[in-house]
Design a protein around this motif. Structure first.
Motif, PDB file in Angstrom:
ATOM      1  N   UNK A  37       0.783  -1.088  -0.010  1.00  0.00           N
ATOM      2  CA  UNK A  37      -0.166  -0.050   0.154  1.00  0.00           C
ATOM      3  C   UNK A  37       0.826   1.351  -0.085  1.00  0.00           C
ATOM      4  N   UNK A  38       1.954   1.346   0.791  1.00  0.00           N
ATOM      5  CA  UNK A  38       2.664   2.375   0.992  1.00  0.00           C
ATOM      6  C   UNK A  38       3.812   2.514  -0.389  1.00  0.00           C
ATOM      7  N   UNK A  39       4.083   1.552  -0.903  1.00  0.00           N
ATOM      8  CA  UNK A  39       4.742   1.545  -2.262  1.00  0.00           C
ATOM      9  C   UNK A  39       3.982   1.988  -3.440  1.00  0.00           C
ATOM     10  N   UNK A  40       2.685   1.703  -3.460  1.00  0.00           N
ATOM     11  CA  UNK A  40       1.615   2.026  -4.465  1.00  0.00           C
ATOM     12  C   UNK A  40       1.375   3.450  -4.176  1.00  0.00           C
ATOM     13  N   UNK A  41       1.375   4.084  -3.113  1.00  0.00           N
ATOM     14  CA  UNK A  41       0.993   5.462  -2.859  1.00  0.00           C
ATOM     15  C   UNK A  41       2.294   6.196  -3.271  1.00  0.00           C
ATOM     16  N   UNK A  42       3.542   5.801  -2.978  1.00  0.00           N
ATOM     17  CA  UNK A  42       4.695   6.477  -3.236  1.00  0.00           C
ATOM     18  C   UNK A  42       5.025   6.129  -4.728  1.00  0.00           C
ATOM     19  N   UNK A  43       4.759   5.184  -5.261  1.00  0.00           N
ATOM     20  CA  UNK A  43       4.895   5.046  -6.788  1.00  0.00           C
ATOM     21  C   UNK A  43       4.073   5.801  -7.535  1.00  0.00           C
ATOM     22  N   UNK A  47       4.094   7.962 -11.403  1.00  0.00           N
ATOM     23  CA  UNK A  47       3.483   7.275 -12.302  1.00  0.00           C
ATOM     24  C   UNK A  47       3.551   5.604 -12.443  1.00  0.00           C
ATOM     25  N   UNK A  48       4.434   4.874 -11.168  1.00  0.00           N
ATOM     26  CA  UNK A  48       4.557   3.735 -11.397  1.00  0.00           C
ATOM     27  C   UNK A  48       4.066   3.132 -10.066  1.00  0.00           C
ATOM     28  N   UNK A  49       2.765   3.150  -9.994  1.00  0.00           N
ATOM     29  CA  UNK A  49       2.105   2.726  -8.621  1.00  0.00           C
ATOM     30  C   UNK A  49       2.426   1.034  -8.588  1.00  0.00           C
ATOM     31  N   UNK A  54       4.768  -3.726  -6.019  1.00  0.00           N
ATOM     32  CA  UNK A  54       5.595  -4.611  -5.953  1.00  0.00           C
ATOM     33  C   UNK A  54       7.046  -4.561  -4.855  1.00  0.00           C
ATOM     34  N   UNK A  55       7.385  -3.698  -5.182  1.00  0.00           N
ATOM     35  CA  UNK A  55       8.720  -3.217  -4.357  1.00  0.00           C
ATOM     36  C   UNK A  55       8.414  -3.155  -2.893  1.00  0.00           C
ATOM     37  N   UNK A  56       7.355  -2.372  -2.564  1.00  0.00           N
ATOM     38  CA  UNK A  56       7.145  -2.135  -1.006  1.00  0.00           C
ATOM     39  C   UNK A  56       6.801  -3.600  -0.352  1.00  0.00           C
TER      40      UNK A  56
END
Length: 73
Positions: A37-43, A47-49, A54-56
């Motif tokens: 969730x955090x990685x999607x928000x930051x990504x 433009x790469x949610x 995936x990384x987060x």
């Protein structure tokens, strides 16, 4: 270098959120979900949610499984 900053933030956030739970399995699951969730928000800022999620998620799951319960308390 600028493009790598969101990934680094996602990695850091995934590790910071990784130790929620009592057993290694619980910590891996909650760390993975919170990290994703955090990685999607930051990504999403770059433009790469999906990549951020995936990384987060991966970092959160590994970090959660590797930590001992109560480390962040």
């Amino acid at each position: 270098m600028i493009r790598k900053i969101p990934a680094l933030i996602a990695l850091t956030a995934g590790l910071g959120l990784s130790a929620c739970g009592e057993t290694p399995g619980e910590r891996a699951i909650t760390g993975g979900l919170l990290g994703a969730g955090t990685g999607a928000a930051v990504g999403s800022f770059s433009g790469n949610a999906g990549t951020g999620a995936l990384i987060g998620g991966a970092v959160g799951a590994v970090g959660g499984a590797a930590t001992a319960p109560g480390v962040l308390r």
